[in-house]
Motif scaffolding. Structure first.
Motif, PDB file in Angstrom:
ATOM      1  N   HIS A   1       0.840  -1.202   0.000  1.00 29.93           N
ATOM      2  CA  HIS A   1       0.000   0.000   0.000  1.00 29.93           C
ATOM      3  C   HIS A   1       0.874   1.252   0.000  1.00 29.93           C
ATOM      4  O   HIS A   1       1.956   1.278   0.603  1.00 29.93           O
ATOM      5  N   PHE A   2       0.374   2.290  -0.663  1.00 29.98           N
ATOM      6  CA  PHE A   2       1.033   3.590  -0.661  1.00 29.98           C
ATOM      7  C   PHE A   2      -0.026   4.644  -0.375  1.00 29.98           C
ATOM      8  O   PHE A   2      -0.976   4.814  -1.146  1.00 29.98           O
ATOM      9  N   GLU A   3       0.129   5.347   0.760  1.00 28.58           N
ATOM     10  CA  GLU A   3      -0.830   6.371   1.168  1.00 28.58           C
ATOM     11  C   GLU A   3      -0.309   7.726   0.727  1.00 28.58           C
ATOM     12  O   GLU A   3       0.649   8.262   1.300  1.00 28.58           O
TER      13      GLU A   3
ATOM     14  N   GLN B   1       5.227  12.394  -2.313  1.00 30.94           N
ATOM     15  CA  GLN B   1       5.240  12.181  -0.874  1.00 30.94           C
ATOM     16  C   GLN B   1       4.167  11.159  -0.505  1.00 30.94           C
ATOM     17  O   GLN B   1       3.036  11.210  -0.966  1.00 30.94           O
ATOM     18  N   GLY B   2       4.543  10.237   0.346  1.00 31.28           N
ATOM     19  CA  GLY B   2       3.588   9.219   0.755  1.00 31.28           C
ATOM     20  C   GLY B   2       4.236   8.201   1.674  1.00 31.28           C
ATOM     21  O   GLY B   2       5.452   8.203   1.877  1.00 31.28           O
ATOM     22  N   ARG B   3       3.419   7.341   2.233  1.00 30.65           N
ATOM     23  CA  ARG B   3       3.907   6.342   3.191  1.00 30.65           C
ATOM     24  C   ARG B   3       3.530   4.942   2.708  1.00 30.65           C
ATOM     25  O   ARG B   3       2.392   4.685   2.321  1.00 30.65           O
ATOM     26  N   TRP B   4       4.519   4.036   2.758  1.00 30.10           N
ATOM     27  CA  TRP B   4       4.332   2.652   2.353  1.00 30.10           C
ATOM     28  C   TRP B   4       3.901   1.806   3.548  1.00 30.10           C
ATOM     29  O   TRP B   4       4.304   2.047   4.681  1.00 30.10           O
ATOM     30  N   SER B   5       3.110   0.780   3.270  1.00 27.69           N
ATOM     31  CA  SER B   5       2.816  -0.245   4.269  1.00 27.69           C
ATOM     32  C   SER B   5       2.619  -1.572   3.550  1.00 27.69           C
ATOM     33  O   SER B   5       2.322  -1.609   2.349  1.00 27.69           O
ATOM     34  N   HIS B   6       2.776  -2.661   4.291  1.00 28.85           N
ATOM     35  CA  HIS B   6       2.813  -3.981   3.675  1.00 28.85           C
ATOM     36  C   HIS B   6       2.178  -5.003   4.596  1.00 28.85           C
ATOM     37  O   HIS B   6       2.268  -4.912   5.823  1.00 28.85           O
ATOM     38  N   ASP B   7       1.525  -5.977   3.991  1.00 32.68           N
ATOM     39  CA  ASP B   7       1.008  -7.110   4.752  1.00 32.68           C
ATOM     40  C   ASP B   7       1.057  -8.337   3.849  1.00 32.68           C
ATOM     41  O   ASP B   7       0.970  -8.217   2.618  1.00 32.68           O
ATOM     42  N   SER B   8       1.221  -9.511   4.460  1.00 35.00           N
ATOM     43  CA  SER B   8       1.305 -10.716   3.649  1.00 35.00           C
ATOM     44  C   SER B   8       0.815 -11.930   4.419  1.00 35.00           C
ATOM     45  O   SER B   8       1.057 -12.074   5.615  1.00 35.00           O
ATOM     46  N   GLU B   9       0.107 -12.805   3.698  1.00 36.27           N
ATOM     47  CA  GLU B   9      -0.271 -14.117   4.218  1.00 36.27           C
ATOM     48  C   GLU B   9       0.794 -15.156   3.902  1.00 36.27           C
ATOM     49  O   GLU B   9       0.637 -16.322   4.277  1.00 36.27           O
TER      50      GLU B   9
ATOM     51  N   ALA C   1       3.577  -7.170  -6.014  1.00 40.38           N
ATOM     52  CA  ALA C   1       2.579  -6.307  -5.370  1.00 40.38           C
ATOM     53  C   ALA C   1       3.047  -4.855  -5.359  1.00 40.38           C
ATOM     54  O   ALA C   1       2.245  -3.924  -5.545  1.00 40.38           O
ATOM     55  N   THR C   2       4.351  -4.643  -5.170  1.00 40.13           N
ATOM     56  CA  THR C   2       4.913  -3.291  -5.185  1.00 40.13           C
ATOM     57  C   THR C   2       4.765  -2.658  -6.565  1.00 40.13           C
ATOM     58  O   THR C   2       4.360  -1.486  -6.696  1.00 40.13           O
ATOM     59  N   ILE C   3       5.100  -3.417  -7.613  1.00 42.11           N
ATOM     60  CA  ILE C   3       4.973  -2.902  -8.978  1.00 42.11           C
ATOM     61  C   ILE C   3       3.519  -2.566  -9.287  1.00 42.11           C
ATOM     62  O   ILE C   3       3.206  -1.527  -9.881  1.00 42.11           O
ATOM     63  N   ARG C   4       2.609  -3.422  -8.862  1.00 45.77           N
ATOM     64  CA  ARG C   4       1.186  -3.168  -9.123  1.00 45.77           C
ATOM     65  C   ARG C   4       0.668  -1.980  -8.319  1.00 45.77           C
ATOM     66  O   ARG C   4      -0.217  -1.255  -8.789  1.00 45.77           O
ATOM     67  N   CYS C   5       1.229  -1.762  -7.148  1.00 44.75           N
ATOM     68  CA  CYS C   5       0.871  -0.582  -6.371  1.00 44.75           C
ATOM     69  C   CYS C   5       1.330   0.681  -7.100  1.00 44.75           C
ATOM     70  O   CYS C   5       0.591   1.671  -7.182  1.00 44.75           O
ATOM     71  N   LEU C   6       2.539   0.643  -7.650  1.00 43.61           N
ATOM     72  CA  LEU C   6       3.037   1.778  -8.430  1.00 43.61           C
ATOM     73  C   LEU C   6       2.200   1.990  -9.692  1.00 43.61           C
ATOM     74  O   LEU C   6       1.940   3.127 -10.097  1.00 43.61           O
ATOM     75  N   ASP C   7       1.782   0.903 -10.317  1.00 41.08           N
ATOM     76  CA  ASP C   7       0.895   1.022 -11.474  1.00 41.08           C
ATOM     77  C   ASP C   7      -0.376   1.780 -11.111  1.00 41.08           C
ATOM     78  O   ASP C   7      -0.848   2.635 -11.875  1.00 41.08           O
ATOM     79  N   SER C   8      -0.944   1.442  -9.942  1.00 42.82           N
ATOM     80  CA  SER C   8      -2.154   2.142  -9.494  1.00 42.82           C
ATOM     81  C   SER C   8      -1.875   3.624  -9.253  1.00 42.82           C
ATOM     82  O   SER C   8      -2.654   4.493  -9.645  1.00 42.82           O
ATOM     83  N   LEU C   9      -0.754   3.903  -8.640  1.00 40.46           N
ATOM     84  CA  LEU C   9      -0.389   5.270  -8.316  1.00 40.46           C
ATOM     85  C   LEU C   9      -0.210   6.128  -9.575  1.00 40.46           C
ATOM     86  O   LEU C   9      -0.676   7.274  -9.635  1.00 40.46           O
ATOM     87  N   PHE C  10       0.444   5.557 -10.595  1.00 38.57           N
ATOM     88  CA  PHE C  10       0.781   6.329 -11.789  1.00 38.57           C
ATOM     89  C   PHE C  10      -0.133   6.030 -12.983  1.00 38.57           C
ATOM     90  O   PHE C  10       0.128   6.511 -14.089  1.00 38.57           O
ATOM     91  N   ALA C  11      -1.189   5.242 -12.775  1.00 44.84           N
ATOM     92  CA  ALA C  11      -2.132   4.896 -13.850  1.00 44.84           C
ATOM     93  C   ALA C  11      -1.408   4.249 -15.028  1.00 44.84           C
ATOM     94  O   ALA C  11      -1.585   4.615 -16.197  1.00 44.84           O
ATOM     95  N   ILE C  12      -0.586   3.264 -14.707  1.00 45.61           N
ATOM     96  CA  ILE C  12       0.163   2.496 -15.693  1.00 45.61           C
ATOM     97  C   ILE C  12      -0.269   1.037 -15.578  1.00 45.61           C
ATOM     98  O   ILE C  12      -0.625   0.570 -14.502  1.00 45.61           O
ATOM     99  N   SER C  13      -0.240   0.317 -16.681  1.00 47.82           N
ATOM    100  CA  SER C  13      -0.538  -1.110 -16.673  1.00 47.82           C
ATOM    101  C   SER C  13       0.690  -1.864 -17.161  1.00 47.82           C
ATOM    102  O   SER C  13       0.932  -1.974 -18.368  1.00 47.82           O
TER     103      SER C  13
END
Length: 285
Positions: free
Chosen positions: A41-43, A77-85, A101-113
């Motif tokens: 997650h990136f807040e 600017q933002g804060r990272w957090s992580h959780d995993s099963e 998961a990190t790459i996909r979080c960045l994709d969400s942040l920058f509207a990239i696929s």
């Protein structure tokens, strides 16, 4: 606003063994995806620092640097957090799942696929990895981050598994694995041929049998203490096969048909008699 990325892990591999490409021996895997996940997650807009937010996720930090450099972007600017099963060092592809998961979080942040090829190219710069970024089964070269064969998104298995407790360093295991694979090449090649045919024909019992053979072959390099016991009791529990984390500490039964509550209780009692708490999970996509 919070942006998130998710990636599933694995319950070891249906197959792991040697694959020869351009006269060079590689580690080939057909991973068994499990419905357990890593989340990143990136807040946005909150004070944070990736080194402080994710102090034990150096590979994820490296993936962020590579991603930003490739796209010529700056992280706001933002804060990272992580959780995993996914348990680390057990054969659940936790490290790779964290990075995806990190790459996909960045994709969400920058509207990239990011395509599968883009993700694999980022992973290639960080470590030998798994194919958890795909949405289908594949024979995958973990050091090259290359798909050799894609098999679609079936089958689904139901698994009952335990963790024998050891932690395996995947990177350190690479050289001993390749040396062993070179010695045992004919047996692995036969099993891989059978596995590929089983996938092409969607023959679930044959896939489970090949997984058992792969588990048995792996006993010569990273053995599981209770594999023989599971083999002895396999017919009693009507399990279709045995799966292991070849470079981890997980092992368990595969079922085509989901075990009922009574059957699950018998399995739990059996594994408890060995000193372990078993876990149940659905595998596949």
């Amino acid at each position: 606003m919070i942006h998130s990325g998710i990636c599933h892990g694995t319950l070891g591999e249906l197959f792991q063994g040697p694959y020869i490409q351009n006269d060079k021996l590689h580690i080939g895997v057909i991973s068994l995806p499990i419905k357990k996940y890593s989340s990143m997650h990136f807040e946005l807009g909150i004070n944070g620092d990736i080194g402080t937010d994710l102090p034990e996720k150096e590979k994820c930090q490296r993936a962020v640097d590579i991603y930003l450099a490739r796209h010529q972007l700056n992280l706001p600017q933002g804060r990272w957090s992580h959780d995993s099963e996914l348990i680390q060092g057990k054969g659940m592809a936790s490290s790779t799942a964290d990075m995806v998961a990190t790459i996909r979080c960045l994709d969400s942040l920058f509207a990239i696929s990011s395509s599968a090829e883009t993700i694999s190219s980022i992973l290639r710069e960080v470590e030998r990895s798994d194919s958890v970024f795909l949405d289908h089964y594949a024979l995958y070269l973990s050091d090259q981050q290359q798909v050799i064969n894609g098999f679609g998104n079936e089958p689904v298995f139901h698994a009952c598994y335990i963790d024998e407790g050891d932690i395996v360093d995947t990177e350190q295991a690479g050289k001993p694995l390749l040396a062993y694979y070179a010695r045992e090449w004919p047996a692995y090649a036969r099993n891989l041929d059978h596995m590929i045919q089983a996938f092409l024909q969607q023959d679930l019992p044959a896939i489970a049998r090949c997984a058992t053979t792969s588990a048995l072959l792996s006993q010569g390099v990273i053995p599981k203490r209770h594999l023989d016991t599971l083999l002895d009791m396999q017919a009693h529990f009507r399990a279709d096969g045995i799966v292991v984390a070849h470079t981890g500490s997980l092992l368990g039964y595969l079922f085509i048909r989901r075990p009922g509550c009574r059957e699950m209780g018998e399995l739990a009692a059996f594994f408890r008699s060995l000193g372990y708490q078993c876990r149940f999970a659905q595998t596949g996509f």
